[in-house]
Scaffold this motif. Structure first.
Motif, mmCIF file in Angstrom:
data_model
loop_
_atom_site.group_PDB
_atom_site.id
_atom_site.type_symbol
_atom_site.label_atom_id
_atom_site.label_comp_id
_atom_site.label_asym_id
_atom_site.label_seq_id
_atom_site.Cartn_x
_atom_site.Cartn_y
_atom_site.Cartn_z
ATOM 1 N N SER B 12 0.840 -1.215 0.051
ATOM 2 C CA SER B 12 0.003 0.145 0.162
ATOM 3 C C SER B 12 0.797 1.367 0.105
ATOM 4 O O SER B 12 1.688 1.360 0.733
ATOM 5 C CB SER B 12 -0.857 -0.031 1.123
ATOM 6 O OG SER B 12 -1.992 0.735 1.145
ATOM 7 N N THR B 84 -3.596 0.691 -9.098
ATOM 8 C CA THR B 84 -4.126 -0.289 -7.842
ATOM 9 C C THR B 84 -4.643 -1.580 -8.696
ATOM 10 O O THR B 84 -5.494 -1.440 -9.743
ATOM 11 C CB THR B 84 -5.245 0.340 -7.221
ATOM 12 O OG1 THR B 84 -4.915 1.558 -6.586
ATOM 13 C CG2 THR B 84 -5.891 -0.802 -6.471
ATOM 14 N N ARG B 105 -0.849 -7.773 -4.573
ATOM 15 C CA ARG B 105 -1.884 -6.638 -4.584
ATOM 16 C C ARG B 105 -1.265 -5.218 -4.111
ATOM 17 O O ARG B 105 -0.902 -5.260 -3.150
ATOM 18 C CB ARG B 105 -2.946 -7.146 -3.519
ATOM 19 C CG ARG B 105 -3.744 -8.493 -3.971
ATOM 20 C CD ARG B 105 -4.744 -8.739 -3.073
ATOM 21 N NE ARG B 105 -4.542 -8.643 -1.718
ATOM 22 C CZ ARG B 105 -4.095 -9.677 -0.799
ATOM 23 N NH1 ARG B 105 -3.618 -10.695 -1.641
ATOM 24 N NH2 ARG B 105 -3.744 -9.451 0.360
ATOM 25 N N SER B 107 -2.084 -1.206 -3.599
ATOM 26 C CA SER B 107 -3.013 -0.314 -3.515
ATOM 27 C C SER B 107 -2.450 0.950 -3.645
ATOM 28 O O SER B 107 -1.426 1.297 -2.639
ATOM 29 C CB SER B 107 -3.727 -0.627 -2.210
ATOM 30 O OG SER B 107 -4.577 -1.606 -2.269
#
Lengths: 113, 110
Positions: B12, B84, B105, B107
Motif C-alpha cells: 500500500s 491499483t 496486490r 493499492s
C-alpha cells in the motif's frame, strides 16, 4: 477486433451437473490456454493447445476435458462438477507457445453448489 | 507447484510514490513476464524480459532480472490510483507453459 472472448460470464451449477465454457480468439493465434484462479492465488494451467489439433494437460487437469474445435475456438468441459471446481476460469491465447505474450479473456466466474 | 513467487503479497503506497515488487523462481527460465490484473478482469501483459537481458523499461515500468539469484523486480515509478491492481510474474519453462505466481496486490492511495 474483440481479442479473446469467453462465455458465459457467470454460471452456477449443482454438484454433478455438466457444462462447457466457450472461448474464441480473433487474433489468428496458434496457441490457446485454460487457467483457473482461486482466491488469493495465481493462475493454474488446466489444459493448453499448442496448435490446432493438439491438446495437452497442464498443472491441474483432473475433472476437465478440452476441445480445440478449430484455430479460433477452445472449449473447456466439466463433466460432473464438484464444489472444488468453484473458481474463475480464464482463457488465453498466444501466437506461439509459452515464449509469447498471452492475451486473456475476461473470465467466467463459476460456482458449484 | 508454483515457479514464481511474488513478494510482498500486498503493498500500500501513496500516489506519486514508487512501488517495487519482487518475483523469485526456482528453475532456469527462457523468459519472465509481468502481468497486471484489475479487480474482476483478465490479465494484461505489461513487459517481457528474456534470460539474457538484465533490465528493461516501458514507460513508468522498470523490470530487472538477476538469473544468478533467480529473481526479478518490477518498479512502477510515480504511481497513480489507476495502478491499483494485482501484479503477477510468469515464467516460461522453455516452451512447456507459463507458471504464474500468486501475485502482489498493490493499492495506491490518493
Amino acid at each position: 477486433n474483440a481479442g479473446v472472448t469467453q462465455t458465459p460470464k457467470f454460471q452456477v451449477l449443482k454438484t454433478g451437473q455438466s457444462m462447457t465454457l466457450q472461448c474464441a480468439q480473433d487474433m489468428n493465434h496458434n496457441s490457446m490456454y485454460w487457467y483457473r484462479q482461486d482466491p488469493g492465488m495465481g493462475l493454474r494451467l488446466i489444459y493448453y493447445s499448442a496448435s490446432e489439433g493438439t491438446t495437452d494437460k497442464g498443472e491441474v487437469p483432473n475433472g476437465y476435458n478440452v476441445s480445440r474445435l478449430n484455430k479460433r475456438e477452445f472449449s473447456l468441459r466439466l463433466e460432473s462438477a464438484a464444489p472444488s471446481q468453484t473458481s474463475v476460469y480464464f482463457c488465453a491465447s498466444s501466437a506461439g507457445l509459452a515464449a509469447d505474450t498471452q492475451y486473456f479473456g475476461p473470465g467466467t466466474r463459476l460456482t458449484v453448489l | 507447484s508454483q515457479q514464481g513467487e511474488e513478494d510482498p503479497q500486498a503493498l500500500s503506497i501513496q500516489e506519486g510514490e514508487n512501488a517495487t515488487m519482487n518475483c523469485s523462481y526456482k528453475t532456469s527460465i527462457n523468459n519472465l513476464q509481468w502481468y497486471r490484473q484489475n479487480s474482476g478482469r483478465g490479465l494484461v501483459h505489461l513487459i517481457l524480459i528474456r534470460s539474457n537481458e538484465r533490465e528493461k523499461h516501458s514507460g513508468r515500468l522498470r523490470v530487472t532480472l538477476d538469473t544468478s539469484k533467480k529473481s526479478s523486480s518490477l518498479l512502477i515509478t510515480a504511481s497513480r490510483a489507476a495502478d491499483t491492481a494485482s501484479y503477477f510474474c510468469a515464467t516460461d519453462n522453455y516452451g512447456q507453459n507459463f507458471v504464474f505466481g500468486p501475485g502482489t496486490r498493490l493499492s495506491v492511495l490518493p
